[in-house]
Each structure stands twice: as C-alpha cells, then as structure tokens.
Design a protein around this motif. Structure first.
Motif, mmCIF file in Angstrom:
data_model
loop_
_atom_site.group_PDB
_atom_site.id
_atom_site.type_symbol
_atom_site.label_atom_id
_atom_site.label_comp_id
_atom_site.label_asym_id
_atom_site.label_seq_id
_atom_site.Cartn_x
_atom_site.Cartn_y
_atom_site.Cartn_z
ATOM 1 N N GLU A 302 2.931 2.302 2.909
ATOM 2 C CA GLU A 302 1.548 2.489 2.480
ATOM 3 C C GLU A 302 1.277 1.799 1.146
ATOM 4 O OE1 GLU A 302 0.227 6.506 2.417
ATOM 5 O OE2 GLU A 302 0.662 6.883 4.530
ATOM 6 N N VAL A 304 2.824 -0.967 -0.094
ATOM 7 C CA VAL A 304 3.019 -2.424 -0.114
ATOM 8 C C VAL A 304 1.692 -3.173 -0.109
ATOM 9 C CG1 VAL A 304 3.792 -4.350 1.302
ATOM 10 C CG2 VAL A 304 5.343 -2.466 0.836
ATOM 11 N N ASP A 305 0.721 -2.686 0.642
ATOM 12 C CA ASP A 305 -0.540 -3.418 0.795
ATOM 13 C C ASP A 305 -1.579 -3.077 -0.267
ATOM 14 O OD1 ASP A 305 0.418 -4.718 3.046
ATOM 15 O OD2 ASP A 305 -0.219 -3.095 4.381
ATOM 16 N N VAL A 306 -1.223 -2.219 -1.211
ATOM 17 C CA VAL A 306 -2.164 -1.853 -2.281
ATOM 18 C C VAL A 306 -2.250 -2.990 -3.297
ATOM 19 C CG1 VAL A 306 -2.550 -0.246 -4.204
ATOM 20 C CG2 VAL A 306 -1.771 0.615 -1.979
ATOM 21 N N LYS A 307 -3.441 -3.208 -3.850
ATOM 22 C CA LYS A 307 -3.643 -4.255 -4.850
ATOM 23 C C LYS A 307 -2.689 -4.057 -6.030
ATOM 24 C CE LYS A 307 -7.067 -6.315 -7.928
ATOM 25 N NZ LYS A 307 -8.467 -6.251 -8.443
ATOM 26 N N GLY A 347 -0.772 5.743 -0.893
ATOM 27 C CA GLY A 347 -0.263 4.410 -1.185
ATOM 28 C C GLY A 347 -0.589 3.963 -2.594
ATOM 29 N N GLU A 348 -1.810 4.244 -3.058
ATOM 30 C CA GLU A 348 -2.208 3.860 -4.409
ATOM 31 C C GLU A 348 -1.421 4.621 -5.463
ATOM 32 O OE1 GLU A 348 -6.867 2.617 -3.447
ATOM 33 O OE2 GLU A 348 -6.373 4.635 -4.179
ATOM 34 N N ARG A 351 2.197 3.242 -5.468
ATOM 35 C CA ARG A 351 2.219 1.928 -6.130
ATOM 36 C C ARG A 351 2.091 2.087 -7.646
ATOM 37 N NH1 ARG A 351 2.635 -3.505 -3.737
ATOM 38 N NH2 ARG A 351 2.653 -4.789 -5.611
#
Length: 464
Positions: A302, A304-307, A347-348, A351
């Motif tokens: 989840e 990996v794709d966060v800005k 995810g955020e 990250r």
C-alpha cells in the motif's frame, strides 16, 4: 565437527530460544521456541512479565536438546532488584513507564556525560533508579539487568555483563561502575555487582548446560555479527528501535557529541558502539497493533504507490515513546504531527513512517561520521528491519550509501558466536565476522540519490 549452542534472544515484543550449529565453514540457525513478550499494566505502572519470560526460557532451553552452552541477550536499561535472600523486589518496570517524567534534571549533565559517555535519556537505569521508592531501594542488595536476573535464576550466580552495564549511566567509560554517580543519585554503590565480560562462564544451569556471558545487550551481539570487512562502515540495528552508529576503538566525549544525543556503549573486545537511538519500527508496530491483522507485505504494498516525501514526522520526537493507547492510536498521533500533507490512509501513514526513519538514519550516520572523524562507505542494516525492503531502499536513497541488509538473525548469531569463541571454535572478532559473510544471506540496496531528500531534511528538524 560442528558444535551446537543455545541462544535466548529477548526483544521488546517477543522472545525466542534458538539453536546455532557452528563448524569451521558452517553456521546454521534454528528457532526452537518463540513466545510473546507483553508488558503488564499494574496500579504501580508498566512492568515486564518476568515470570512468564522465565517459564518460556526454561521451556525453550529444554526443547533445544543437547548443546555445548547457552547465552542470554535482551534489551538494555531495565533491571530487577534482589534482596539479601535472593528474592525479587517487585516486577521490573518497563522502560516506557512514565514514572521518570517528573524527575528533576541532573545537576551536572556535562560532567555525567564525561564520566559515563551515555546520552541522557529519561528511561536510563540511572533515572529509573532515582524514581524508585525508598522501601525498594533500602531493601535492595543487588541490581541485576534483565539478562543478569535471568542468569541468576538459572544458575544462582550474581553478576553484571559489561555491554549491558555500560548502558545504565552508572558505568564509567573506563569499563567499571561509577560509585560517585551512584552515590549522587542516592543509590548504595554496594548493590552494583561484579562485572563479567563476553565469553566468561557464569555457571551451570539445572537444565544440563553451562551458561556463558555473551554480549548481553542485544545491539552489542548484533554488531558483533556484522559481516563487515573493514572499519569504514555504519550500522543500523533495526527493530523496535533503530540503533544507528559506528564501531570505534575509543569513546567520543566531545560536548558536540553530547548535544547531538549520541551515546558510547560497550561492545565485544573493548570496542565502542558510538550511536544514536532513532525511534525505529516501534511506530509501525504500534500502527499494526491498532489496525489489526495487516501483514507487513500488505502494508508495504500500500505504501509503495504513495507520493514520495509528501508527509514527514520528526522520528525523534519524545511523543512517540508511550504506547499508542489513546483514541485513534498511533496513526492519529502521526497524522496530527506530520509536516506536509496530512497522511490519512494506511499506505500514506506507513510511507510517512518509513521515510521519516530513513531521514533519521541519514542524519545519525552523517553526524556520527563527522563527530568521530570516520569515513563511511557502506551501511550494514541488521535485525528484523532487514526484511523491510522499502525501508532498506529508502535508507540507501536518503544516505546516498549502499545498504547491505542482513543477517536478519544478527543478534542470535552474535550470541552463538561469542559462545563458540569461548569454546575455541571461533578465534576472534575478525574470524567471527568472516564466518557470517560466508554463510548468511546479505542483500545489497544501491542508492538512488535525489535532491528531494536534501529538501526533506531541510524542512523538518530531525533531532535526538
């Protein structure tokens, strides 16, 4: 011919008993018993369940089968007090207990630093002892760190192992207790036990094996097992805490090192672990506890794709130290303190945690290198964090240095190998490390430097 050794490895959230099989060119590890290490909240505060730990340790050692010897390592700073009859005076407190928060500051912090070389943290043994009740202090005949308390229960022998004693802030940089510091804190110096060195024989257990003093502070064991080939490295022993630093021949006692929050802890063979504590994966562990059943792999996917670098926290903020038991748990605490865009999704938040830890690693390594005058060419990342692929890559990117991740079981390996050296199977620290290099999986993460990391470091104060 191969020889078998047992390691008791106690972490802040779980404990294990493992068996290591060691030969001239072989080093194999088998976990034989794992158990939870859950603190107990009592009216008096947050404590460790020492009786549960002892019961599980005995069970694991019994399941280990025939071994040459056993050794115990654990986290640092926490302790038990024993009376003249050998009875434990209450359950040991957990270092996250808040009873030291209201203590007055030490009268001469700079002088204390020059004597002990230890960063002044509220959870240090010195300050925990200052917070002890008068009745317990008056009844105490011996202060035993957690591995030493368990060793006493297993063998009846009282002592203090060098690497763990060095974390207490009651131990001098010359490798002996400081009666002056103890007396100023209102502690009778006579309760400080005789010191053992890694490799000393403690005594015989009733389980059919001798107990050997290993580097009983788990970070000291982990650093002993680094697969390093020279001295131009930094290390990160990454678990609940990230212990980030250098291995040196002598302590760094400058005022600049004190102000920067560094500490000088003892290692194997009179080495010094010059390091700083970064909050570590505790932040992620507390979020996982709040979220429930989400695996690390699921959460990393989840994240990996966060800005990148959209939200950051100061990974050294003391606000992270207590457990996330308030409404919203640790995720809410992180969202409230984040700089940049407020992280909302799992995810955020993940990250945000991992990038903030990578920045903490970057700053600690850069400052340690400058303060010690030691060039760093690579970073060895060991412990459970070596399995966190995203954190390993982020650390490489943030530091601009290759990260060599593994072995995951560095602490247990260091425990085994000190026993093997006492047994004559391993010759010295260099031989010990070469055996780790030749037998254990090490994954290299090459850095992808970016100016974004410099900008991120500039926009948030990462302090210790």
């Amino acid at each position: 011919m191969s020889r078998r050794y047992a390691a008791v490895d106690l972490g802040a959230s779980s404990g294990r008993v493992l068996v290591g099989t060691i030969g001239k060119t072989t080093l194999e590890v088998e976990e034989v018993h794992r158990f939870a290490n859950e603190p107990v909240r009592l009216p008096s505060g947050l404590h460790w369940d020492m009786l549960g730990l002892y019961r599980n340790i005995r069970q694991g050692l019994a399941e280990a089968g025939p071994v040459v010897s056993a050794g115990i390592d654990s986290w640092a700073v926490d302790y038990g007090l024993i009376d003249e009859d050998g009875a434990l005076l209450g359950l040991p407190f957990h270092y996250r207990d808040e009873r030291t928060a209201a203590l007055p500051e030490w009268s001469d912090p700079a002088g204390l630093w020059r004597t002990t070389g230890i960063a002044d943290q509220p959870f240090n043994t010195l300050h925990q002892m200052r917070a002890e009740g008068k009745r317990r202090l008056e009844g105490a005949a011996h202060l035993l760190m957690i591995p030493d308390l368990l060793a006493y229960w297993l063998t009846g022998e009282i002592g203090a192992e060098h690497t763990n004693a060095s974390t207490t802030q009651l131990y001098g940089v010359r490798g002996a207790w400081s009666p002056a510091v103890a007396s100023e804190a209102g502690i009778d110096p006579s309760i400080l036990p005789q010191v053992r060195r890694p490799g000393d024989r403690i005594g015989d257990t009733d389980l059919g094996m001798p107990l050997i003093a290993v580097a009983s502070h788990d970070t000291a064991s982990a650093v002993a097992a680094l697969p390093a080939e020279n001295d131009r490295f930094a290390y990160i022993s990454c678990g609940t805490w990230s212990l980030v630093g250098l291995e040196l021949e002598r302590p760094v006692l400058s005022e600049a090192a004190r102000v920067a929050g560094f500490t000088n802890e003892a290692g194997v063979d009179d080495t010094v672990r010059f390091l700083r504590n970064v909050m570590g994966l505790w932040l992620l562990q507390e979020c996982q506890r709040f979220w429930g059943e989400y695996s690390l792999g699921h959460l990393l996917a989840e994240a990996v794709d966060v800005k990148p670098l959209a939200a950051l926290i100061d990974s050294q903020d003391p606000a992270w130290l207590p457990r996330g038991d308030e409404q919203g748990g640790m995720p809410a605490r992180i969202a409230a303190r984040a700089v940049g865009r407020t992280p909302k999704t799992r995810g955020e938040i993940v990250r945000c945690i991992l990038e903030s830890l990578a920045l903490g690693h970057r700053n600690a390594i850069a400052e340690a290198s400058a303060l010690a005058g030691r060039e760093v060419e690579a970073v060895h990342l060991v412990g459970g964090g070596a399995q966190n692929t995203l954190l390993c890559q982020l650390t490489a990117d943030a530091t601009g240095l290759p990260v060599l991740a593994g072995p995951v079981e560095a602490t247990a390996l260091g425990n085994f190998l000190v026993q093997a050296r006492a047994d004559g199977v391993v010759k010295n620290l260099e031989h010990l490390r070469s055996l780790v290099r030749e037998t254990q999986q090490i994954i290299r993460y090459n850095p992808h430097p970016s100016a974004a990391w410099d900008a991120a470091a500039a926009c948030i104060e990462v302090r210790s």
